[in-house]
Motif scaffolding. Sequence first.
Motif, PDB file in Angstrom:
ATOM      1  N   GLY A 117     -52.990  36.711   5.442  1.00 46.38           N
ATOM      2  CA  GLY A 117     -52.076  37.918   5.331  1.00 46.38           C
ATOM      3  C   GLY A 117     -52.483  39.386   5.716  1.00 46.38           C
ATOM      4  O   GLY A 117     -53.655  39.540   5.713  1.00 46.38           O
ATOM      5  N   ASP A 118     -51.702  40.249   6.091  1.00 43.51           N
ATOM      6  CA  ASP A 118     -52.195  41.538   6.611  1.00 43.51           C
ATOM      7  C   ASP A 118     -52.750  42.536   5.532  1.00 43.51           C
ATOM      8  O   ASP A 118     -53.566  43.110   5.692  1.00 43.51           O
ATOM      9  N   GLY A 119     -52.083  42.216   4.301  1.00 45.95           N
ATOM     10  CA  GLY A 119     -52.243  43.204   3.211  1.00 45.95           C
ATOM     11  C   GLY A 119     -52.197  44.514   3.665  1.00 45.95           C
ATOM     12  O   GLY A 119     -51.298  45.166   4.292  1.00 45.95           O
ATOM     13  N   LEU A 120     -53.417  45.219   3.124  1.00 41.59           N
ATOM     14  CA  LEU A 120     -53.396  46.756   3.330  1.00 41.59           C
ATOM     15  C   LEU A 120     -54.465  47.059   4.609  1.00 41.59           C
ATOM     16  O   LEU A 120     -54.786  48.485   4.610  1.00 41.59           O
ATOM     17  N   SER A 121     -54.789  46.181   5.613  1.00 42.33           N
ATOM     18  CA  SER A 121     -55.394  46.514   6.471  1.00 42.33           C
ATOM     19  C   SER A 121     -55.225  45.444   7.884  1.00 42.33           C
ATOM     20  O   SER A 121     -55.830  44.449   7.948  1.00 42.33           O
ATOM     21  N   SER A 123     -56.158  46.160  10.634  1.00 36.71           N
ATOM     22  CA  SER A 123     -57.465  46.203  11.439  1.00 36.71           C
ATOM     23  C   SER A 123     -58.302  45.045  10.958  1.00 36.71           C
ATOM     24  O   SER A 123     -59.284  44.151  11.664  1.00 36.71           O
ATOM     25  N   ALA A 124     -58.502  44.616   9.689  1.00 36.11           N
ATOM     26  CA  ALA A 124     -59.303  43.970   9.218  1.00 36.11           C
ATOM     27  C   ALA A 124     -58.774  42.266   9.805  1.00 36.11           C
ATOM     28  O   ALA A 124     -59.709  41.533  10.149  1.00 36.11           O
ATOM     29  N   VAL A 125     -57.736  42.041   9.808  1.00 39.23           N
ATOM     30  CA  VAL A 125     -56.999  40.669  10.086  1.00 39.23           C
ATOM     31  C   VAL A 125     -57.390  40.668  11.502  1.00 39.23           C
ATOM     32  O   VAL A 125     -57.687  39.619  12.153  1.00 39.23           O
ATOM     33  N   ALA A 126     -57.192  41.797  12.301  1.00 40.90           N
ATOM     34  CA  ALA A 126     -57.175  41.645  13.816  1.00 40.90           C
ATOM     35  C   ALA A 126     -58.592  41.347  14.096  1.00 40.90           C
ATOM     36  O   ALA A 126     -59.037  40.789  15.179  1.00 40.90           O
TER      37      ALA A 126
END
Length: 262
Positions: A117-121, A123-126
């Motif tokens: 899940g994308d959540g609040l970042s 950038s973290a997932v990418a």
Amino acid sequence: MGDLDRDQPASRLPDLRQMTQARVLLGRFGAGLPTRAVQSFQLDHARARQAVWSEVDRVVLRRQLGDVNVGIAEAGSMATTREMFVRRPDLGRKLSAESVPDLAALPRGRDVVIVLGDGLSASAVAANGAPLAQALLQRLEAASISIAGVILAAQARVALADPIGELLQARVAIMLIGERPGLSAADSLGAYLTCRPQVGTPDSRRNCISNIRAGGLAITEAADGIVALVVAMLKTGVSGVGLQAANAKLVAADRNEPQRLA
């Protein structure tokens, strides 16, 4: 001490900047901070805002995952826009009706489902989402743990894994999600594990491994820790605050078994 000297940490102190990414020993210039410190703060603040308001490119994410031995599906929460997601956390925990048909194509009753899940970042997932998911799939398959699939979830809060896991009748739901960015890291990924996921599960029934990123917890170490938690949950049938107590009972039972057989 002149103003130019105030930009330097005191020579008698260790340079803590080599030990942490926190804002320490910034120096000062007159009554304020040095220009470099101010600009660094503004850059990190911009990165944090970008992480929150950006959206994950799921086409790119699928490409990063590559050829995996499980199905990949997409899902979304009831927050239909990024602004709604930020302002209405409750909607980010609820599965949209449009997501059900795609999820229904995945097998049910498996040991684990992985939700990315994308959540609040974003950038973290990418940066970390695909590598961590791949590392998990390898370790879970090696441990003969069955996997329902990988779900790419948009506008997702942690609890969105509950209705997904319940729908797929998974024994354990793993939510890999972008964590709220700080001013020292905007690309931190968190892993939340829930045994017997269902809508309304309290956070006390989850286990979390946090700060997964370069400069934080390495992906290989995080994957090892996540799989260890999965194995413990499958053995005990519990997660969260009750898991440690359940593990302790298992260890005690194993130690006493030879005595009882004798």
